[in-house]
Design an enzyme around this catalytic site. Structure first.
Site, short mmCIF file in Angstrom:
data_model
loop_
_atom_site.label_atom_id
_atom_site.label_comp_id
_atom_site.label_asym_id
_atom_site.label_seq_id
_atom_site.Cartn_x
_atom_site.Cartn_y
_atom_site.Cartn_z
CB CYS A 1 0.61 87.30 -53.13
SG CYS A 1 1.36 88.75 -52.33
CG MET B 1 -2.52 94.27 -53.62
SD MET B 1 -3.67 95.80 -53.96
CE MET B 1 -4.63 95.32 -55.08
#
Length: 396
Positions: free
Chosen positions: A104, A318
């Site tokens: 992430c 993201m």
């Protein structure tokens, strides 16, 4: 009947970029959860509140979106030239599994601050005022990330005037360098371009044959042209997420792209690998209004990008997908590069549903093969709550 009492586990709830997650020190987890396996997964599922057939994660720390159903485990690193190991778990909302297949990028922005505040960094390396360099080993993908964490009076500086579209309030800027962000340590997904091509022809049932750039940088990503999907590239979440048929088509595209990239051996395996690869669609610049009501004009951006995460259109972008965008934009001939006008470039500013983001990349050709040495971007991070999370005993 006697029921086991709850147990408490030291944890910190943090925002990193446009995501939120629960952070743990590895050595503060219950012993059976300090190693990979069913116990660790069961613990994180219970912490976050999954699986939840209602899709709300009411009985946990999750926020019922892919951006807020996350867990991070940080440990002192034994690797040379690294300070900490960072392991990321994308927790499914409605299914009983944790996806460990990727990083992430947004929560990466919080790892350095967490490591410093948790005592995982040598105090002699923390200036009284200035910037602390934290060398992070991203354990999911086997890559190095360098975080520049602002320090004030010997403590992590979290407040500031850096604004990040998709985050309501300003904070201190954290600069990140994703070093050599192509294929992971064991080569999963192959090299930067798993098929060896900048643009592939991808046949997808229900969509047809369309051009696709399949790239493995930051996170495996499938880029397609928005127009080939019947979109303009300026869509907001509701336009995609309220259309069940569109979600099915995009998931089918993701599965076929994963198969072509070598990430799965059979199409049905994609269902258990929700976090990777990502699907993103690109378009040339145009005026649109971001989800906050902020106008974005065509002259502010080089291209538009929308990306899917865990089966839904992401509300912003993201961080790992931004790495892929920056990398692909720097390489002439990819769909991302062409949408941005083509040619060579060392940075790109793209429009996403919440606004804009700039990312830089250093790309070069070596013996006819493209290599990217690093990708640069700025995010911000902040502690939201710290103390303990509680889970029922016997739940993991």
């Amino acid at each position: 009947m006697t029921y086991p009492a709850q147990i408490r586990i030291a944890a910190t709830y943090m925002r990193g970029g446009t995501s939120k997650g629960v952070f743990f020190r590895l050595d503060q987890l219950p012993e059976r959860a300090q190693v990979p396996g069913p116990a660790r997964d069961a613990l994180l599922l219970r912490v976050i509140g999954s699986p939840d057939p209602y899709g709300k994660q009411i009985d946990g720390m999750g926020g019922a979106t892919s951006s807020t159903s996350k867990a991070v485990i940080v440990a002192a690193s034994e690797r040379a030239e690294h300070d900490v190991d960072y392991l990321f778990g994308q927790v499914s909302i409605d299914q009983p599994f944790v996806d460990w297949s990727g990083n992430c990028g947004n929560l990466t922005a919080a790892v350095g601050a967490f490591a410093i505040s948790s005592g995982l960094i040598d105090p002699t390396r923390i200036p009284h005022d200035g910037v602390a360099t934290v060398r992070i080993w991203q354990a999911n993908i086997g890559k190095s990330i360098i975080a520049q964490v602002p320090i004030s009076a010997g403590q992590v500086q979290e407040t500031g005037d850096f604004e990040l579209d998709g985050v309501t309030f300003p904070a201190a800027e954290v600069q990140l360098a994703f070093v050599d962000p192509a294929a992971d340590e064991d080569g999963e997904g192959g090299a930067l371009f798993p098929t060896g091509k900048l643009v592939d022809e991808l046949t997808v049932p229900g969509i047809g044959t369309l051009k696709a750039t399949l790239i493995n940088a930051g996170i495996p990503t499938i880029f397609v042209n928005a127009a080939d999907l019947g979109y303009r590239g300026c869509e907001l979440q509701e336009a995609i997420n309220a259309d069940p048929a569109a979600l099915v088509r995009l998931e089918t595209l993701r599965a076929h792209g994963a198969l072509r990239m070598g990430l799965i051996a059979r199409l049905e395996e994609a269902a258990a690998r929700q976090h990777t690869p990502k699907v993103a669609f690109v378009a040339p610049p145009m005026d649109y209004t971001a989800s906050s009501g902020k106008p974005v004009t065509a002259d502010q951006v080089d291209l538009l990008v929308r990306a899917m995460s865990m089966g839904k259109l992401h509300h912003a972008m993201m961080g790992t997908a931004a790495v892929a965008i920056g990398t692909a934009a720097a390489i002439p001939g990819t769909l991302v590069n062409l949408a941005a006008g083509g040619g060579t470039r060392q940075s790109v500013r793209f429009g996403h549903p919440s606004g804009t983001l700039r990312v830089g990349a250093e790309a070069r050709q070596v013996d006819g093969q493209w290599q990217v040495t690093q990708v640069l971007m700025s995010r911000s991070a902040r502690v939201l709550m710290e103390g303990w999370v509680r889970v029922p005993g016997g739940s993991f």
